[in-house]
Write an enzyme that holds these catalytic residues in place. Structure first.
Site, PDB file in Angstrom:
ATOM      1  CG  HIS A 174      -2.069  -0.965   1.068  1.00 54.69           C
ATOM      2  ND1 HIS A 174      -2.641  -1.625   2.143  1.00 54.69           N
ATOM      3  CD2 HIS A 174      -2.747  -1.402  -0.030  1.00 54.69           C
ATOM      4  CE1 HIS A 174      -3.609  -2.407   1.705  1.00 54.69           C
ATOM      5  NE2 HIS A 174      -3.694  -2.298   0.403  1.00 54.69           N
ATOM      6  CD  GLU A 177      -0.425   0.529   4.541  1.00 56.77           C
ATOM      7  OE1 GLU A 177       0.337  -0.453   4.677  1.00 56.77           O
ATOM      8  OE2 GLU A 177      -1.669   0.420   4.411  1.00 56.77           O
ATOM      9  CG  HIS A 299      -0.139  -4.052   5.300  1.00 58.10           C
ATOM     10  ND1 HIS A 299      -0.928  -3.590   4.273  1.00 58.10           N
ATOM     11  CD2 HIS A 299       0.317  -5.264   4.891  1.00 58.10           C
ATOM     12  CE1 HIS A 299      -0.941  -4.473   3.291  1.00 58.10           C
ATOM     13  NE2 HIS A 299      -0.200  -5.508   3.642  1.00 58.10           N
ATOM     14  CD  GLU A 375      -2.403  -3.258   9.238  1.00 56.41           C
ATOM     15  OE1 GLU A 375      -2.048  -2.066   9.387  1.00 56.41           O
ATOM     16  OE2 GLU A 375      -3.037  -3.667   8.244  1.00 56.41           O
TER      17      GLU A 375
END
Length: 412
Positions: A174, A177, A299, A375
């Site tokens: 992504h 990020e 992420h 994450e």
């Protein structure tokens, strides 16, 4: 006629256009609290009339970025449901200015600033030269705009001919990020330069293949045009670009957590599985590797550890082991800065259902035994560049803990 549609008729249509660099001047991030159904209706309504650069809804709370020209529409929608809104960020452009003004240590690659894709690739090339005896540049695929998906293989010499198990790391899928490529390159530096026995043992025991940014076109676009861009940069329709590369893999594609609208700013899953050249070529590269023990994706910024499968609460065959290994990893990480992560658990259990992700495809297609998505920390895809090292040190210790426990359980 619905009340939300009346708001749409009465108030001016909000839209976003930008030619050069999107400044996000006076864009606010709001928090609204209520039941998920009402919050989802508001988000769907707003998405119908404009691009929302950022939003999420979970646990009866929503966070959403609102353009200044949409403020009145947003306030009326919130009032309609008798909800309260709180401003979390008054002007997102100030956050962007902090990122841009970060200190760079002359021409040397550092972890006090964020670098565009060319800077990251130059770092990988430099490390492959400095440590030429046991590192090698590897190309995991290509991008729509013709960039390589460049990674670094680290494989120190051994006294035996035994083939090492591969630890495969993917980050930056992504685009916005930014902390993930920064943290991944920090971890590479730790593997290459640390004299800590725990880290050198980790380095020497496995072959490492580490790809800091597997969506290089999108990542470059966040540096040059739109900081909040998430997708690839392929042409998805006459006027719109990109697909979410972590919804584009051929595992339960198109089922949960996706949009079928090519112009959707966040979660358009593509026209079909592997429609994006990045995911297609990258998956082919991974499929041709033998002996992958672990696949780790990074992420941000939910601060949690996720295990397969992201769209189900049903558990994989070695789920108990993954939870035990994951808990040890998080314990090691917490000792660094005192930061506690949620999980480990499936995304469907503690985040939201999402299909078509890389982690789930690797687990399902290749039967890779150890698969996780970390994450990392942050807020609204921002992490102060002066503090990159904090997450770098956490991730390094998380990796030490993860593979210490995995080996204790007989996976190594």
């Amino acid at each position: 006629m619905s009340q939300l549609f009346i708001i749409f008729l009465v108030l001016p249509l909000a839209h976003t256009t930008f030619i050069d660099f999107r400044s996000y001047k006076d864009y606010k991030v709001y928090k609204i609290v209520g039941n998920n159904e009402d919050l989802t209706k508001i988000i769907e309504f707003l998405n119908g009339i404009t691009e929302l650069p950022f939003y999420n809804v979970r646990n009866n709370r929503a966070e959403v970025m609102i353009a200044p020209e949409l403020d009145e529409v947003f306030s009326n929608a919130v009032n309609l449901f008798n909800l309260e809104k709180t401003i979390l960020v008054d002007d997102y452009s100030k956050i962007m200015a902090e990122e841009k003004s970060a200190n760079r240590q002359d021409s040397k690659f550092s972890w006090t600033a964020y670098y565009d894709v060319d800077g990251i690739y130059d770092y990988l090339k430099n490390m492959s030269t400095v440590y030429s005896n046991w590192t090698e540049l590897v190309v995991g695929g290509q991008s729509y705009e013709g960039r390589q998906l460049l990674g670094l293989k680290i494989n120190t010499p051994t006294e035996t001919d035994k083939i090492k198990s591969i630890i495969f790391i993917e980050s930056g899928i992504h685009a916005r990020e930014w902390i993930t490529p920064a943290t991944t390159t920090y971890f590479i530096n730790q593997l290459l330069t640390s004299s800590d026995p725990a880290i050198t043992t980790l380095r020497d025991r496995f072959e490492w293949q580490i790809f800091p940014t597997v969506n290089p076109d999108g990542y470059h676009y966040t540096h040059t045009r739109d900081r909040m861009w998430r997708k690839t940069r392929s042409k998805s329709s006459l006027f719109c670009h990109g697909a979410d590369p972590n919804r584009n893999w051929d595992y339960n594609w198109g089922q949960y957590g996706i949009s079928t609208n090519p112009c959707n700013y966040q979660t358009y899953a593509g026209s079909q599985p592997f429609s994006e050249i990045e995911t297609r070529t990258f998956s082919e590269y991974i499929s041709n590797l033998d002996n992958i023990l672990a696949y780790i994706a990074f992420h941000s910024d939910a601060q949690m550890l996720l295990v397969p499968y992201s769209d189900s609460v049903e558990h994989t065959g070695n789920y108990d082991d993954l939870i035990k290994i994951g808990n040890t990893s998080l314990e090691y990480g917490e000792k660094v800065n005192g930061e506690k992560y949620d999980g480990p658990a499936t995304a469907a259990e503690i985040l939201y259902k999402a299909s078509g992700g890389s982690m789930d495809w690797v687990r399902n297609q290749l039967a890779t035994p150890i698969v996780y998505t970390y994450e990392l920390r942050g807020t609204y895809f921002h992490w102060p560049p002066s503090r990159i090292f904090e997450q770098g040190d956490e991730v390094t210790q998380m990796m030490v803990g993860l593979f210490t426990e995995a080996c204790n359980l007989g996976y190594c």
